[in-house]
Design a protein around this motif. Structure first.
Motif, mmCIF file in Angstrom:
data_model
loop_
_atom_site.group_PDB
_atom_site.id
_atom_site.type_symbol
_atom_site.label_atom_id
_atom_site.label_comp_id
_atom_site.label_asym_id
_atom_site.label_seq_id
_atom_site.Cartn_x
_atom_site.Cartn_y
_atom_site.Cartn_z
ATOM 1 N N VAL A 111 0.828 -1.209 0.000
ATOM 2 C CA VAL A 111 0.000 0.000 0.000
ATOM 3 C C VAL A 111 0.863 1.259 0.000
ATOM 4 C CG1 VAL A 111 -1.787 1.292 1.229
ATOM 5 C CG2 VAL A 111 -1.873 -1.202 1.163
ATOM 6 N N PHE A 112 1.747 1.352 0.994
ATOM 7 C CA PHE A 112 2.474 2.611 1.160
ATOM 8 C C PHE A 112 3.442 2.868 0.006
ATOM 9 C CE2 PHE A 112 6.167 4.972 2.762
ATOM 10 C CZ PHE A 112 5.533 6.158 3.083
ATOM 11 N N LEU A 113 4.261 1.879 -0.327
ATOM 12 C CA LEU A 113 5.233 2.108 -1.398
ATOM 13 C C LEU A 113 4.553 2.406 -2.735
ATOM 14 C CD1 LEU A 113 8.158 -0.398 -0.745
ATOM 15 C CD2 LEU A 113 8.112 2.062 -0.419
ATOM 16 N N GLU A 170 4.981 5.910 -4.619
ATOM 17 C CA GLU A 170 5.447 6.026 -6.001
ATOM 18 C C GLU A 170 4.476 6.859 -6.834
ATOM 19 O OE1 GLU A 170 6.068 2.153 -7.511
ATOM 20 O OE2 GLU A 170 7.751 1.682 -6.177
ATOM 21 N N GLU A 171 3.174 6.620 -6.633
ATOM 22 C CA GLU A 171 2.184 7.418 -7.362
ATOM 23 C C GLU A 171 2.306 8.897 -6.994
ATOM 24 O OE1 GLU A 171 -1.667 5.898 -6.678
ATOM 25 O OE2 GLU A 171 -1.222 3.885 -7.450
ATOM 26 N N TYR A 172 2.448 9.156 -5.707
ATOM 27 C CA TYR A 172 2.582 10.547 -5.263
ATOM 28 C C TYR A 172 3.852 11.181 -5.820
ATOM 29 C CZ TYR A 172 3.082 14.466 -2.018
ATOM 30 O OH TYR A 172 3.248 15.714 -1.473
ATOM 31 N N ALA A 173 4.952 10.407 -5.812
ATOM 32 C CA ALA A 173 6.201 10.923 -6.363
ATOM 33 C C ALA A 173 6.060 11.205 -7.848
ATOM 34 C CB ALA A 173 7.327 9.929 -6.110
ATOM 35 N N ASN A 186 12.737 0.026 -1.139
ATOM 36 C CA ASN A 186 12.725 1.456 -0.831
ATOM 37 C C ASN A 186 13.460 2.273 -1.892
ATOM 38 O OD1 ASN A 186 11.988 -0.030 1.354
ATOM 39 N ND2 ASN A 186 12.909 1.300 2.858
ATOM 40 N N TRP A 187 14.564 1.718 -2.396
ATOM 41 C CA TRP A 187 15.388 2.437 -3.359
ATOM 42 C C TRP A 187 14.684 2.578 -4.705
ATOM 43 C CZ3 TRP A 187 19.269 5.569 -3.657
ATOM 44 C CH2 TRP A 187 20.099 5.635 -4.765
ATOM 45 N N GLY A 188 13.644 1.772 -4.938
ATOM 46 C CA GLY A 188 12.976 1.781 -6.236
ATOM 47 C C GLY A 188 12.351 3.117 -6.577
ATOM 48 N N ILE A 189 11.810 3.835 -5.580
ATOM 49 C CA ILE A 189 11.188 5.134 -5.865
ATOM 50 C C ILE A 189 12.233 6.116 -6.374
ATOM 51 C CG2 ILE A 189 9.950 7.058 -4.825
ATOM 52 C CD1 ILE A 189 8.690 5.138 -2.903
#
Length: 891
Positions: free
Chosen positions: A559-561, A565-568, A623-626
């Motif tokens: 959910v969060f990641l 990503e969408e928010y980023a 985490n690094w994926g974003i």
């Protein structure tokens, strides 16, 4: 005797004589009085003896008379004796009835004094008396029986309410943890600040076995803490409620005395979700009241200073989560204690009275209470809802909720339409209840309540208003606006709470099915269900045990990641899609030169998400994926800009871009870039000679055409600014990667090595892409400047006239055009590139000009003395222009 005889005093003799005479008189009087009293006493005693003798004779006569009467045979005495016993029993029963009628008042008094065990025992005794089978024929007792049944229901309701008051911390006497430093023995809550995170050692894979091995010790510590009696004030000595855990135990004993433990436990189980929601609402109101000033400050600052607003929101959220998770932990401890007491009493079989049946109940039927897993599932659901409410923006939730809710909507709805209402059924709850009733039905066939009717009640549909006001559709009000920046506070505090309560949870907690209310499932759109039960039984580990924080890890990953990503990407699109995204930002410089506005906005975004994800390093995920995705997306934007820059309006690639892609040119320029300022003159001459040969081989014997060159200075400026921006981004990406590597190195050795290796590979990949594009931009500029020199000098030698009648006053027009072109490009490049890069762009053009002028003399058809003077003037003009550029390599 005279006064002179023998010298004695007559007066003294008379004095002693009188004294003796008085003493003898007193003694005689005293003994005479005592003798008179003795005579009177003897007379009285003699009279009493005479009276007693008469009474004894009278009693003796009466006894003889009674003896004669008893010895006489009379049949009527038996009837009188039986009747006397019956009347005595009736009087005793009536007196007991009067006592039973006063029972409500006594129960009310016991309830006021919190003596529920005494009240339950008294009620059980009276109900046993009233429901005695011998009294069943007495129809007048039906009203009294109904009254006692009502009193039992009221007492049961009151006991359950009192139990809820202590379990959910409503009573002022309960063990209410506030999350304030010093209140928790382990200090786990007070050790975390608004910006702090869980220690790195908590996230290592090696911690699983240690955590599981410490379950028993932690459980013993939690239970041992309950045995510590709190120090009571003088006013609390007579208050049973003052010692909360003892009071809870007394309430459960009262339920056992009433033989309603099963009903009470089912009531407690069914009220878990509602009571937790009320608890959270209470904490929200408490925090809101205490932080009114901060909340108002946050709303005011949101219009002016985002950083101040975020700091204020973070402080409010920390206060909220600190108190909430401390109280949820206490609630879980209370539930665990309740279950321990119920199981203990069930084993001891202290009470075996069934008042409703008036016979001893079958104690082989064990109490079936709820489990700690039921409480933990409800707490997990509430925590996940709060996490999603505070971390995921409402508009994103609305998009995600629609598909999940559609399962209960109309199947034939048109695409793009939305119903006003839809019907939703609590499928999981209904299935669980039906399973329980099927078990009961298999054992008892004479139930007074129909199982089928109960099933229909449990599957009653709920009407969901799809267009309800958003604020009212939330389960809890929000103290602050949703923002992913709250993640370090919310997620780390939730993770710390989960690790603290892990010892209270049994090994089978995580595999228990979750029963969620429709509102929870609606707000989470089906995601919580999958997270609460992430693995099926055949996918469980060998030990049948999962980590207590698995639901948080699942929320973080599923959910969060994705939402982050969408928010980023939304922020990225907002930055890069602006009309001035690739204009220079005059407020941000690198090496004294400005960079693109979009890059100036993207880099803080990278640092922000980097710090955010580094603070959440205890969560396992990509985490690094974003950051990689943001970096890759911006690289694609830069590459698209460079591609548009090196293409003509008719979509033809310019010559400089083509030549820059040849391996020999790339190798030569790469060596120049690496060894700039460190090379000898002979090395420079050799490289310049080789570069000229490569350019001649690429150009062949033809002349460059006008359409092959970039005469739009804006394109060249864009390429230079792109190179400068990419160089700045390389520095910033290395900083972000270094911060990430520092966090990864804090893991245990085996995990850190693997993660660092993967991180280094990802970093090298993205950095190489940026470096390659940056080099290509600079290389394209260098080749373009040299191509301009080649183009104009070819024209000056091939089309220029050097057979003149008189000396030329001005240099050749193509030489003048070349000087003007080079000067313009240099002037623009100087504002975009630092000195070392500018030298790489213009370095060696004097040698190139000399080589072209010498080599192109064969194309001059006619040449005389005036033409010679013209050629000299051309060379002087070129020299003067190069002197104005003043490049180190040209000196």
């Amino acid at each position: 005797m005279d006064s002179s005889s023998l010298g004695k005093s007559y007066e003294e003799f008379c004095y002693y004589y009188n004294q003796l005479n008085e003493s003898l008189d007193g003694i005689v009087n005293e003994y005479y009085g005592g003798f008179n009293d003795s005579i009177l006493t003897f007379s009285g005693l003699h009279d009493k003896i005479q009276g007693a003798s008469g009474s004894v004779n009278h009693v003796k006569n009466n006894l003889q008379k009674v003896r004669r009467m008893i010895l006489e045979e009379r049949g009527s005495l038996d009837q009188l004796y039986t009747k006397s016993n019956q009347l005595g029993a009736i009087v005793s029963i009536l007196n007991r009835f009067e006592e039973v009628k006063r029972l409500p008042e006594e129960l009310a008094g016991y309830a006021r004094e919190k003596k529920f065990l005494t009240a339950a025992s008294k009620l059980v005794q009276d109900m046993q008396f009233v429901f005695d089978p011998e009294l069943n024929p007495i129809e007048a007792l039906s009203g009294l029986r109904q009254q006692l049944e009502k009193e039992k229901v009221d007492l049961l309701r009151l006991i359950i309410d009192e139990l809820h008051n202590h379990i959910y911390l409503k009573s002022p006497y309960c063990e209410r943890k506030m999350g304030i430093e010093g209140e928790d023995e382990d200090g786990a809550i007070s050790g975390s600040g608004p910006g702090s995170s869980v220690g790195a050692d908590d996230s290592g894979t090696g911690q699983k076995s240690n955590a599981r091995g410490a379950d028993g010790l932690g459980r013993q510590r939690a239970k041992g803490a309950r045995k510590n009696k709190r120090v009571l004030d003088d006013g609390d000595q007579n208050n049973p409620e003052a010692d909360s855990f003892s009071y809870v135990e007394m309430l459960i004993e009262s339920l056992v005395a009433l033989d309603n433990t099963n009903e009470a436990m089912q009531e407690v189980k069914s009220s878990i979700n509602l009571e937790l929601a009320r608890l959270i609402d209470g904490v929200l109101n408490e925090v809101e009241e205490r932080n009114k000033a901060l909340i108002y400050k946050s709303k005011a600052a949101d219009q002016q200073d985002d950083v101040l607003a975020q700091d204020t929101d973070r402080e409010v959220l920390f206060d909220f989560t600190r108190i909430l998770f401390a109280r949820l932990e206490t609630v879980l401890e209370y539930h665990d204690y309740v279950l321990d007491v119920v199981n203990s009493l069930d084993r001891r079989e202290r009470y075996s009275l069934s008042p409703t049946a008036a016979v001893p109940s079958d104690r082989t039927r064990r109490t079936r209470p709820y489990t700690i897993g039921d409480v933990w599932s409800a707490i997990k659901a509430e925590v996940l809802v709060l996490l999603k409410d505070y971390l995921i923006p409402a508009e994103t939730q609305a998009i995600d909720i629609a598909p999940g809710v559609g399962a209960g909507g109309s199947a034939g709805a048109k695409p793009g339409t939305r119903d006003l209402f839809h019907i939703e059924r609590a499928g999981e709850v209904s299935d669980a209840v039906e399973a329980l009733y099927s078990q009961i039905d298999s054992q008892f066939q004479d139930l007074t309540i129909s199982v089928a009717n109960k099933k229909r009640d449990t599957s009653t549909p709920a009407v969901i208003d799809e267009y309800a006001d958003h604020q009212h559709s939330l389960r809890h009000k929000l103290l602050v606006e949703s923002n992913i920046e709250h993640a370090p506070v919310m997620l780390n505090m939730a993770l710390s709470f989960t690790k603290r309560v892990a010892p209270l949870l049994g090994p089978a907690v995580h595999s228990s099915p979750s029963a969620l209310s429709p509102s929870v499932r609606r707000s989470m759109a089906g995601e919580i269900s999958s997270m609460l039960n992430p693995t099926s039984p055949n996918q469980a580990t060998a030990s049948g045990e999962l980590d207590a924080d698995e639901y948080l890890q699942a929320f973080f990953k599923k959910v969060f990641l994705p939402r982050t990503e969408e928010y980023a990407m939304q922020l990225f699109d907002a930055v890069t899609s602006a009309s001035d995204a690739f204009d220079v930002d005059l407020n941000t410089y690198f090496n004294g030169r400005p960079i693109f506005r979009s890059a100036a906005a993207i880099v803080p975004l990278l640092h922000s998400f980097g710090h955010l994800l580094n603070d959440l390093h205890s969560f396992r995920g990509e985490n690094w994926g974003i950051l990689l995705q943001l970096s890759t997306k911006y690289y694609e934007k830069c590459w698209a800009l460079f591609r548009d820059t090196i293409r003509s309006p008719d979509n033809q690639v310019y010559t400089s871009a083509k030549w820059s892609e040849t391996p020999d040119m790339l190798q030569l320029f790469g060596r120049k870039l690496k060894q700039a300022g460190l090379r000898t003159r002979s090395d420079l001459d050799a490289d310049m000679e080789r570069e000229i040969r490569l350019e001649e081989a690429l150009k062949t014997e033809r002349s460059l055409h006008l359409t092959e060159l970039i005469f739009d200075v804006k394109r060249l400026v864009c390429a230079a600014q792109l190179h400068q921006t990419l160089e700045w981004l390389l520095v910033q990406l290395n900083k972000v990667a270094a911060d990430r590597a520092k966090v990864l190195s804090s893991y245990d050795s085996s995990t850190a090595a693997a993660l660092l290796k993967r991180h280094e590979a990802d970093k090298v990949k993205i950095v190489n892409r940026y470096h390659t594009l940056s080099t290509q931009c600079l290389m394209t500029l260098r080749i373009e400047v040299r191509a301009h020199c080649t183009y104009y000098l070819d024209l000056a030698t091939r089309e220029g006239s050097y057979n003149l009648d008189s000396d030329a006053v001005e240099p050749d027009q193509y030489i003048q055009a070349l000087n003007a072109d080079i000067s313009t490009i240099e002037e623009k490049m100087e504002s975009c590139l630092p000195a070392d890069r500018l030298n790489l762009v213009f370095g060696g053009i004097s040698v190139l000009m000399a080589h072209i002028l010498i080599g192109n003399t064969r194309y001059i058809r006619h040449f005389n003395d005036a033409g010679n003077h013209k050629m000299v003037r051309n060379i002087l003009a070129l020299q003067q222009n190069l002197t104005n550029i003043a490049l180190p390599e040209e000196s």
